[in-house]
Design a protein around this motif. Structure first.
Motif, PDB file in Angstrom:
ATOM      1  N   ASP A  60       0.827  -1.205   0.000  1.00 30.59           N
ATOM      2  CA  ASP A  60       0.000   0.000   0.000  1.00 30.59           C
ATOM      3  C   ASP A  60       0.864   1.258   0.000  1.00 30.59           C
ATOM      4  O   ASP A  60       0.558   2.245  -0.678  1.00 30.59           O
ATOM      5  CB  ASP A  60      -0.918   0.012   1.225  1.00 30.59           C
ATOM      6  N   SER A  61       1.935   1.242   0.776  1.00 28.09           N
ATOM      7  CA  SER A  61       2.830   2.396   0.851  1.00 28.09           C
ATOM      8  C   SER A  61       3.519   2.649  -0.487  1.00 28.09           C
ATOM      9  O   SER A  61       3.983   3.750  -0.754  1.00 28.09           O
ATOM     10  CB  SER A  61       3.893   2.182   1.935  1.00 28.09           C
ATOM     11  N   SER A  62       3.554   1.635  -1.306  1.00 27.22           N
ATOM     12  CA  SER A  62       4.156   1.755  -2.623  1.00 27.22           C
ATOM     13  C   SER A  62       3.151   2.201  -3.676  1.00 27.22           C
ATOM     14  O   SER A  62       3.403   3.158  -4.416  1.00 27.22           O
ATOM     15  CB  SER A  62       4.763   0.407  -3.032  1.00 27.22           C
ATOM     16  N   MET A  63       1.979   1.543  -3.741  1.00 25.79           N
ATOM     17  CA  MET A  63       1.115   1.715  -4.918  1.00 25.79           C
ATOM     18  C   MET A  63      -0.320   2.152  -4.650  1.00 25.79           C
ATOM     19  O   MET A  63      -1.147   2.127  -5.566  1.00 25.79           O
ATOM     20  CB  MET A  63       1.105   0.405  -5.711  1.00 25.79           C
ATOM     21  N   SER A  64      -0.646   2.576  -3.443  1.00 26.66           N
ATOM     22  CA  SER A  64      -2.013   2.999  -3.159  1.00 26.66           C
ATOM     23  C   SER A  64      -2.201   4.492  -3.390  1.00 26.66           C
ATOM     24  O   SER A  64      -1.501   5.319  -2.803  1.00 26.66           O
ATOM     25  CB  SER A  64      -2.386   2.678  -1.703  1.00 26.66           C
ATOM     26  N   LEU A  65      -3.168   4.840  -4.236  1.00 31.41           N
ATOM     27  CA  LEU A  65      -3.490   6.250  -4.470  1.00 31.41           C
ATOM     28  C   LEU A  65      -4.162   6.877  -3.255  1.00 31.41           C
ATOM     29  O   LEU A  65      -4.246   8.105  -3.157  1.00 31.41           O
ATOM     30  CB  LEU A  65      -4.414   6.371  -5.689  1.00 31.41           C
ATOM     31  N   TYR A  66      -4.635   6.041  -2.341  1.00 28.48           N
ATOM     32  CA  TYR A  66      -5.348   6.543  -1.164  1.00 28.48           C
ATOM     33  C   TYR A  66      -4.420   6.817   0.014  1.00 28.48           C
ATOM     34  O   TYR A  66      -4.871   7.247   1.064  1.00 28.48           O
ATOM     35  CB  TYR A  66      -6.447   5.550  -0.765  1.00 28.48           C
ATOM     36  N   LYS A  67      -3.120   6.572  -0.151  1.00 27.70           N
ATOM     37  CA  LYS A  67      -2.127   6.898   0.863  1.00 27.70           C
ATOM     38  C   LYS A  67      -1.336   8.111   0.364  1.00 27.70           C
ATOM     39  O   LYS A  67      -0.566   7.996  -0.592  1.00 27.70           O
ATOM     40  CB  LYS A  67      -1.170   5.723   1.097  1.00 27.70           C
ATOM     41  N   GLU A  90       8.153  -4.109 -10.355  1.00 32.28           N
ATOM     42  CA  GLU A  90       7.688  -5.394 -10.872  1.00 32.28           C
ATOM     43  C   GLU A  90       6.302  -5.259 -11.494  1.00 32.28           C
ATOM     44  O   GLU A  90       6.027  -5.827 -12.565  1.00 32.28           O
ATOM     45  CB  GLU A  90       7.659  -6.422  -9.749  1.00 32.28           C
ATOM     46  N   VAL A  91       5.424  -4.505 -10.855  1.00 34.24           N
ATOM     47  CA  VAL A  91       4.077  -4.292 -11.391  1.00 34.24           C
ATOM     48  C   VAL A  91       4.136  -3.498 -12.698  1.00 34.24           C
ATOM     49  O   VAL A  91       3.392  -3.778 -13.646  1.00 34.24           O
ATOM     50  CB  VAL A  91       3.180  -3.594 -10.349  1.00 34.24           C
ATOM     51  N   MET A  92       5.025  -2.526 -12.768  1.00 31.11           N
ATOM     52  CA  MET A  92       5.164  -1.757 -14.009  1.00 31.11           C
ATOM     53  C   MET A  92       5.696  -2.630 -15.146  1.00 31.11           C
ATOM     54  O   MET A  92       5.241  -2.508 -16.293  1.00 31.11           O
ATOM     55  CB  MET A  92       6.084  -0.552 -13.797  1.00 31.11           C
ATOM     56  N   ARG A  93       6.631  -3.514 -14.852  1.00 31.39           N
ATOM     57  CA  ARG A  93       7.143  -4.407 -15.900  1.00 31.39           C
ATOM     58  C   ARG A  93       6.017  -5.267 -16.467  1.00 31.39           C
ATOM     59  O   ARG A  93       5.910  -5.450 -17.688  1.00 31.39           O
ATOM     60  CB  ARG A  93       8.284  -5.277 -15.346  1.00 31.39           C
ATOM     61  N   LYS A  94       5.184  -5.798 -15.584  1.00 27.82           N
ATOM     62  CA  LYS A  94       4.041  -6.597 -16.039  1.00 27.82           C
ATOM     63  C   LYS A  94       3.047  -5.727 -16.799  1.00 27.82           C
ATOM     64  O   LYS A  94       2.464  -6.154 -17.809  1.00 27.82           O
ATOM     65  CB  LYS A  94       3.365  -7.252 -14.836  1.00 27.82           C
ATOM     66  N   SER A  95       2.864  -4.497 -16.354  1.00 28.00           N
ATOM     67  CA  SER A  95       1.916  -3.590 -16.998  1.00 28.00           C
ATOM     68  C   SER A  95       2.308  -3.291 -18.438  1.00 28.00           C
ATOM     69  O   SER A  95       1.450  -3.214 -19.327  1.00 28.00           O
ATOM     70  CB  SER A  95       1.815  -2.278 -16.199  1.00 28.00           C
ATOM     71  N   PHE A  96       3.600  -3.122 -18.687  1.00 28.82           N
ATOM     72  CA  PHE A  96       4.065  -2.885 -20.061  1.00 28.82           C
ATOM     73  C   PHE A  96       3.777  -4.093 -20.949  1.00 28.82           C
ATOM     74  O   PHE A  96       3.427  -3.945 -22.123  1.00 28.82           O
ATOM     75  CB  PHE A  96       5.560  -2.558 -20.071  1.00 28.82           C
ATOM     76  N   THR A 109      -1.951   4.714 -17.333  1.00 37.89           N
ATOM     77  CA  THR A 109      -1.985   6.180 -17.297  1.00 37.89           C
ATOM     78  C   THR A 109      -3.403   6.743 -17.308  1.00 37.89           C
ATOM     79  O   THR A 109      -3.594   7.944 -17.508  1.00 37.89           O
ATOM     80  CB  THR A 109      -1.193   6.785 -18.484  1.00 37.89           C
ATOM     81  N   VAL A 110      -4.392   5.893 -17.071  1.00 37.47           N
ATOM     82  CA  VAL A 110      -5.793   6.354 -17.072  1.00 37.47           C
ATOM     83  C   VAL A 110      -6.170   7.129 -15.814  1.00 37.47           C
ATOM     84  O   VAL A 110      -7.311   7.573 -15.686  1.00 37.47           O
ATOM     85  CB  VAL A 110      -6.786   5.172 -17.228  1.00 37.47           C
ATOM     86  N   LEU A 163      -2.746   2.016 -10.636  1.00 37.45           N
ATOM     87  CA  LEU A 163      -2.438   0.588 -10.745  1.00 37.45           C
ATOM     88  C   LEU A 163      -3.532  -0.302 -10.162  1.00 37.45           C
ATOM     89  O   LEU A 163      -3.305  -1.495  -9.934  1.00 37.45           O
ATOM     90  CB  LEU A 163      -1.100   0.294 -10.054  1.00 37.45           C
ATOM     91  N   ASN A 164      -4.726   0.256  -9.948  1.00 36.52           N
ATOM     92  CA  ASN A 164      -5.809  -0.528  -9.363  1.00 36.52           C
ATOM     93  C   ASN A 164      -6.208  -1.722 -10.226  1.00 36.52           C
ATOM     94  O   ASN A 164      -6.786  -2.688  -9.722  1.00 36.52           O
ATOM     95  CB  ASN A 164      -7.039   0.354  -9.111  1.00 36.52           C
ATOM     96  N   GLY A 165      -5.903  -1.679 -11.518  1.00 40.06           N
ATOM     97  CA  GLY A 165      -6.280  -2.773 -12.404  1.00 40.06           C
ATOM     98  C   GLY A 165      -5.329  -3.952 -12.391  1.00 40.06           C
ATOM     99  O   GLY A 165      -5.571  -4.935 -13.089  1.00 40.06           O
ATOM    100  N   ILE A 166      -4.270  -3.877 -11.581  1.00 39.28           N
ATOM    101  CA  ILE A 166      -3.289  -4.961 -11.579  1.00 39.28           C
ATOM    102  C   ILE A 166      -2.595  -5.172 -10.227  1.00 39.28           C
ATOM    103  O   ILE A 166      -2.152  -6.281  -9.916  1.00 39.28           O
ATOM    104  CB  ILE A 166      -2.226  -4.721 -12.684  1.00 39.28           C
ATOM    105  N   ALA A 167      -2.519  -4.120  -9.413  1.00 36.36           N
ATOM    106  CA  ALA A 167      -1.754  -4.202  -8.159  1.00 36.36           C
ATOM    107  C   ALA A 167      -2.371  -5.154  -7.140  1.00 36.36           C
ATOM    108  O   ALA A 167      -1.649  -5.772  -6.343  1.00 36.36           O
ATOM    109  CB  ALA A 167      -1.605  -2.812  -7.539  1.00 36.36           C
ATOM    110  N   GLN A 168      -3.695  -5.296  -7.162  1.00 34.73           N
ATOM    111  CA  GLN A 168      -4.322  -6.201  -6.201  1.00 34.73           C
ATOM    112  C   GLN A 168      -3.982  -7.658  -6.513  1.00 34.73           C
ATOM    113  O   GLN A 168      -3.728  -8.454  -5.604  1.00 34.73           O
ATOM    114  CB  GLN A 168      -5.828  -5.996  -6.180  1.00 34.73           C
ATOM    115  N   GLY A 169      -3.953  -7.989  -7.791  1.00 33.42           N
ATOM    116  CA  GLY A 169      -3.536  -9.331  -8.176  1.00 33.42           C
ATOM    117  C   GLY A 169      -2.096  -9.596  -7.768  1.00 33.42           C
ATOM    118  O   GLY A 169      -1.762 -10.685  -7.277  1.00 33.42           O
ATOM    119  N   TYR A 170      -1.248  -8.590  -7.940  1.00 33.75           N
ATOM    120  CA  TYR A 170       0.150  -8.715  -7.523  1.00 33.75           C
ATOM    121  C   TYR A 170       0.231  -8.942  -6.017  1.00 33.75           C
ATOM    122  O   TYR A 170       1.011  -9.784  -5.546  1.00 33.75           O
ATOM    123  CB  TYR A 170       0.918  -7.447  -7.902  1.00 33.75           C
TER     124      TYR A 170
END
Length: 334
Positions: A60-67, A90-96, A109-110, A163-170
């Motif tokens: 969360d401290s890394s990828m949460s927009l709510y923090k 790691e999440v960005m690599r998968k996102s690409f 980037t949405v 990253l809400n479309g992928i970070a939870q799966g990660y």
């Protein structure tokens, strides 16, 4: 050979007894804006709620927009880029990878569009008009990002990511990997409906997972449509029947098309994806929602180890479903 089998026999009995002695442990908590459940089989409670909460807090401290203090918010506020931690990178690599595979239908980037349509961390007073959407599209597109090592660079200062479309799966995968490192061989990790499964249970039976879908009427609760047997892999679902806003009589879906700038408005109601890990399933379920039923089925068929179950509206407005052959084999009924 006979002597060798006799020597192994006591070891086999010992192993089976240990398996039989295992208990089911359940951990429940709240993280990443949703509930989570971790169920595992072991002789002792080798994984605690505190350890799971600690893992999810770091992510969360890394990828949460709510923090407000998160790395993702620091990146979004930067003008050129930012050094990421290992989770974020790691999440960005998968996102690409998913961005390229889906020809831009998955795009982190949405964030400006998600916020403009009322699904971001800040409340909105009104929905955007066509002029505002057009302006926001100038700040959309992963071609404006590049990752070198752990440094994520943006070509425009207005680029912001979500990253809400992928970070939870990660996150599900990270917790699952932690369980495996603890020697746990049977478990289910679930965060906000995204699951990673490892089985079978100590008694040899398969893990059974319910697949949810929309109810028959608008005001009723979603229902379990199928039950599947899974001993290894992940299942995630993207849908527009739970998370939406109302604009008059029209429902505004939370899934935004990064190419048009508008919420998705097509025949698909939900897509459930099976893949080897949760970050893969989670990354692909949302872009599949932007396709037609046939496009989605063809896309999944082209991906090794991926299966899908799709619920959609027919032309007459009725609800129907379809699935890949591999997904059908997993179904055992209700």
């Amino acid at each position: 050979m006979f002597k060798y089998i006799l020597l192994l026999f006591p070891l086999l009995i010992s192993f089976l007894l240990k398996e039989k002695d295992q208990q089911e442990f359940t951990i429940r908590g709240y993280a990443q804006g949703t509930d989570y459940t971790v169920k595992y089989f072991a002789r002792d409670s080798v994984v605690t709620k505190r350890s799971v909460d600690s893992i999810l807090s770091v992510i969360d401290s890394s990828m949460s927009l709510y923090k407000p203090y998160s790395l993702i918010n620091k990146f979004n506020e930067s003008s050129e880029g930012f050094d990421l931690d290992s989770h974020f990178a790691e999440v960005m690599r998968k996102s690409f990878v998913v961005y390229k595979d889906t020809k831009g239908m998955f795009d982190v980037t949405v964030a400006p569009l998600v916020q403009a349509w009322g699904f971001g961390p800040k409340p909105i007073a009104k929905f955007p008009d066509s002029t505002e959407v057009k302006q926001l599209l100038n700040c959309i597109g992963m071609h404006n990002l590049s990752l070198k090592g752990n440094y994520l660079k943006k070509s425009k200062a207005c680029i912001k990511i979500d990253l809400n479309g992928i970070a939870q799966g990660y996150s599900v995968d990270v917790v699952a990997d932690y369980l495996k490192k603890k020697g746990i061989r049977s478990f289910v990790v679930e965060i906000g409906g995204e699951l990673r499964i490892k089985g079978p249970k100590p008694d040899g039976s398969a893990m059974r997972i319910g697949i949810e879908g929309p109810a028959a009427s608008a005001n009723a609760e979603p229902v379990i449509r199928h039950v599947v047997n899974i001993n290894n892999g992940a299942i995630t679902t993207a849908g527009n029947y739970r998370k939406y806003l109302q604009k008059g009589k029209k429902k505004i879906a939370h899934l935004i098309d990064p190419k048009t700038g508008y919420p998705l408005d097509n025949a698909l109601i939900s897509v459930t994806v099976y893949a080897k890990d949760a970050v893969t399933a989670d990354g692909y379920d949302s872009p599949l929602m932007a396709m037609s039923v046939h496009e989605a089925l063809d896309f999944v068929a082209s991906k090794k180890g991926m299966e899908a179950y799709i619920i959609y509206h027919k032309r007459d407005g009725s609800v129907a479903d379809t699935l890949t052959k591999g997904f059908k084999k997993m179904i055992v009924g209700l």
